[in-house]
Every structure is written in C-alpha cells, then in structure tokens.
Motif scaffolding. Structure first.
Motif, PDB file in Angstrom:
ATOM      1  N   ALA A 208       0.982  -1.267  -0.042  1.00 45.33           N
ATOM      2  CA  ALA A 208       0.180  -0.264  -0.174  1.00 45.33           C
ATOM      3  C   ALA A 208       1.046   1.116   0.311  1.00 45.33           C
ATOM      4  CB  ALA A 208      -0.989   0.362   1.275  1.00 45.33           C
ATOM      5  N   ASP A 212       0.968   4.396  -2.067  1.00 41.39           N
ATOM      6  CA  ASP A 212       0.081   5.633  -2.050  1.00 41.39           C
ATOM      7  C   ASP A 212       0.807   6.509  -2.590  1.00 41.39           C
ATOM      8  OD1 ASP A 212      -2.068   4.596  -1.252  1.00 41.39           O
ATOM      9  OD2 ASP A 212      -1.860   4.921   0.855  1.00 41.39           O
ATOM     10  N   THR A 213       2.175   6.410  -2.715  1.00 39.11           N
ATOM     11  CA  THR A 213       3.427   7.293  -3.190  1.00 39.11           C
ATOM     12  C   THR A 213       3.262   7.297  -4.644  1.00 39.11           C
ATOM     13  OG1 THR A 213       5.543   6.290  -1.253  1.00 39.11           O
ATOM     14  CG2 THR A 213       6.208   7.413  -2.915  1.00 39.11           C
ATOM     15  N   ALA A 215       1.291   6.762  -7.076  1.00 40.19           N
ATOM     16  CA  ALA A 215      -0.257   7.987  -6.974  1.00 40.19           C
ATOM     17  C   ALA A 215      -0.086   9.215  -6.803  1.00 40.19           C
ATOM     18  CB  ALA A 215      -1.508   7.307  -5.859  1.00 40.19           C
ATOM     19  N   ALA A 216       0.071   9.983  -6.028  1.00 40.79           N
ATOM     20  CA  ALA A 216       0.610  11.038  -4.909  1.00 40.79           C
ATOM     21  C   ALA A 216       1.797  11.491  -6.024  1.00 40.79           C
ATOM     22  CB  ALA A 216       1.396  10.885  -4.004  1.00 40.79           C
ATOM     23  N   CYS A 338       4.279  14.759  -1.860  1.00 39.94           N
ATOM     24  CA  CYS A 338       4.441  13.304  -0.876  1.00 39.94           C
ATOM     25  C   CYS A 338       3.665  13.206   0.681  1.00 39.94           C
ATOM     26  CB  CYS A 338       5.937  12.481  -0.939  1.00 39.94           C
ATOM     27  SG  CYS A 338       5.644  12.177  -2.381  1.00 39.94           S
ATOM     28  N   VAL A 341       0.801  11.716   2.246  1.00 40.77           N
ATOM     29  CA  VAL A 341       1.572  10.183   2.415  1.00 40.77           C
ATOM     30  C   VAL A 341       1.988   9.866   3.684  1.00 40.77           C
ATOM     31  CG1 VAL A 341       3.024   7.763   1.777  1.00 40.77           C
ATOM     32  CG2 VAL A 341       2.367   9.554   0.042  1.00 40.77           C
ATOM     33  N   THR A 344      -0.719  10.315   6.385  1.00 38.31           N
ATOM     34  CA  THR A 344      -1.224   8.810   6.731  1.00 38.31           C
ATOM     35  C   THR A 344      -0.742   7.776   7.127  1.00 38.31           C
ATOM     36  OG1 THR A 344      -2.468   8.710   4.211  1.00 38.31           O
ATOM     37  CG2 THR A 344      -2.494   6.378   5.323  1.00 38.31           C
ATOM     38  N   TYR A 345       0.358   8.122   7.167  1.00 40.28           N
ATOM     39  CA  TYR A 345       1.339   6.686   7.294  1.00 40.28           C
ATOM     40  C   TYR A 345       2.478   6.629   8.446  1.00 40.28           C
ATOM     41  CZ  TYR A 345       1.025   3.625   3.706  1.00 40.28           C
ATOM     42  OH  TYR A 345       0.095   3.143   2.188  1.00 40.28           O
TER      43      TYR A 345
END
Length: 361
Positions: A208, A212-213, A215-216, A338, A341, A344-345
C-alpha cells in the motif's frame, strides 16, 4: 577411513624416502619429519570430510547473483558458516527461486520451512502490521545515504525497530539492515522530468505504501510480481517501474526501459527478516552468531554500495541508458505532493518521525 588412509600413505612415503636417502638421518629426525607430515595429512583429510550442519535455513532473494543484495546474502551465509564452524548453514536462493515477495513474507509469517529468511524492503511491510519500520519507506524521509544510516544505527530507532515484527504479531523478526540504494523511476518511453510520469502505469511492489507514493506523484501504480516485470515492460503491460540502480542493472531492465529518472523518491533500506518460530527455537549462542554475522554483512554492504552505484551509472550510460537528473524544482514539487503520504503512515507516531528527522541533522 579417509584420515586412516591419509596417515598410512604419508607414513609409507616417509619410510620410502628414508630408505633411498644417501644421508644417515637420525631416528629422531625421521620421527619428527614423519610426525609433521602425518599431522599435515590429518588436516587435509579432515578438510576433505565435509561438516554436516546442525541447522539449515533457506534464505530467499528476488534478485540475481550479480546483484549487491544477493551478494550480501552470500556474505551473510559465509560469515555464519565461519562463526558457527559449520554448524549453521544458510542456503541462499536467488532470482525469486522460492517465490515472489508476498510468497516469501507469507512463508515467514507461517513459521518458515519453505522460506526461513528473506531480504525484503521496509516499504513492503505495511500489509503485515508493521508501522515503525514502514516509516523508513516514506518518500523523501531520508536526505542521503549517510542520514539513513544515522537512523538505522540509532539504538532507539533502527535497532529498536528490528523487533517490531514480534510486537505486532507478524511472525517475523529483523536481523540486520542493508543499503539497496535510492529507488528511482525508469520507463520504456522517453521522459525528461517528473511531469512525464503522470498517468503512466508504473509497476510497484504489492504494498500500500508504494502504491500511495506513486499515486501522489501522479502515476498509475500497478502492482506486479517482480519476476514478471521484464516481460510486462517488454509487452507494454506497464510503462515503467521504480527500483534502485543495482536491481535495474542486474535484471537488465534497461533493455526494455532505457530511460532512468534519478527521482530518489525513497531511500528505504532492505531488511533481512527471519521466521519468528525459527528464531525462537535457537539457543542464545546461535542467535548471537546470526546477529554478529548480519552486522558484518551489513558493514560490507555499506562499504560497497556507493562505489557500485558509481560504476553502474557509467556502465548503463555506455549501454545507451538515458539517465535524467531531477531538478531542484521537481524535487520540491515531489516532496510537497507526498506530504499526504507522510500524514497517512505516521498517524500516532509523530514523535518518532520527529526524532528520525532530528537524528539526520
């Protein structure tokens, strides 16, 4: 039996030589010579008898034998053999012989057997409950190789995080870290900067965080098994991928994707994981051997990676690869893109992230 035969042959040779000599050697000199040669023969015979290891572990690696990640595995195996005097054997299986990344991590989680050790990347652990180690895979969290190692060697960060797999019930423990180099983007069609990857299908590991990276950064993340990447690039299933320079070179991805953008979007380290069930079954002495051997392999890796990347860059350019440097403007745009991201993490771990940033200064 081999030892007895070697001793008999040496003894017979010594007697024969003594009988043919024109000199009158004393009995003491002859006995001394015979004893020395007998000892040498015993040593040779002992080496001929292979040591049967008490413990054998299967170590999985996705890359081919000429990749530095695989070489680290072989170094680790050699150090373990030396330190254990042959009692512990690490069998290295390269080139995805034991399966893709998910297969290997799942095998560790299930207690090992088909795979006992695996060299993964910290950005591939989010789907297994890891959070602290996952932070090492955040885009642009490390500013350089040196800053990354400052964090990895910190006792409250990198060293403490090695045991996170046990804490979160992932069924695996970390032994040591490796430096795989910065991960960069490469494509089958010409690109001149970061904007050119927008809407392109970029292969990512099945994790994931990396999805996500990408996609960003504006790409279309496409999870595909590493063993299928070459053919996927060749047939146009994906437009590109991301990997460190050693992996790009050793897997010959340049043959089908000769445009390499030095994006440096992650500097995430590799980590050698072991099935927790296998680890727990070891004696304290054997655990210390694995950790000490791992440290030596990690130190070797640190010394080799920078020089290897420099040589690889020149080799790749000579093979026709177009290497594109990121502009300062592109880097700033990528980092800003980013930030979501990171949010989120790192939720609930902001203090750890802050410490990671401070340690790098």
């Amino acid at each position: 039996m081999k030892k007895l035969l070697a001793i008999t042959l040496v003894s017979a040779l010594a007697v024969s030589l003594a009988g043919c000599s024109g000199k009158s050697d004393s009995a003491a000199e002859t006995a001394a010579a015979t004893k020395a040669e007998t000892k040498a023969a015993q040593t040779t015979a002992a080496k001929a008898d292979s040591v049967t290891p008490e413990l054998v572990f299967k170590y999985a690696e996705l890359n081919s034998d000429d990749n530095i990640n695989t070489k680290v595995g072989y170094k680790f195996a050699a150090y373990v053999d030396e330190m254990s005097k042959g009692r512990i054997k690490i069998e290295v299986y390269s080139a995805s012989t034991l399966g893709d990344e998910k297969t290997c991590l799942n095998a560790l989680q299930m207690g090992g057997g088909t795979v006992d050790m695996y060299r993964g990347n910290t950005n591939s652990l989010s789907d297994y409950g890891f959070k602290k180690l996952n932070m090492f895979g955040l885009p642009f969290v490390f500013t350089s190789r040196e800053s990354m190692w400052k964090v990895l060697e910190d006792k409250d960060l990198g060293q403490a995080f090695l045991t996170e797999g046990s804490e979160v019930g992932a069924g695996m423990v970390g032994l040591f870290y490796t430096d795989e180099g910065a991960r960069n983007l490469f494509t089958s069609k010409e690109i001149k900067g970061l904007d050119d990857i927008k809407n392109k299908k970029i292969r990512v590991p099945e994790t994931a965080l990396m999805m996500d990276t990408m996609a960003a950064l504006g790409a279309q993340p496409t999870p595909i098994s590493y063993s299928e990447l070459y053919s996927s690039l060749q047939t146009g299933v994906v437009d590109g991928a991301e990997n460190g320079m050693p992996g790009f070179s050793s897997n010959k991805f340049y043959e089908v994707a000769p445009y390499y953008l030095m994006s440096g979007h992650t500097f995430s380290p590799g980590i050698i994981m072991m099935a927790e069930a296998k680890w727990n079954a070891l004696s304290s002495e054997d655990k210390e051997i694995l950790l000490a051997a791992g440290q030596k392999a990690s130190d070797w890796n640190k010394e080799e990676i920078a020089a290897e990347e420099t040589a690889l860059k020149k080799e790749l350019e000579n093979k026709g690869v177009t290497i594109v440097e990121m502009t300062a403007e592109d880097k700033a745009k990528a980092q800003a893109a980013c930030e979501s991201v990171w949010a989120t993490y790192t939720a609930g771990m902001e203090d750890l992230l802050k410490k990671m940033i401070e340690v790098q200064k």
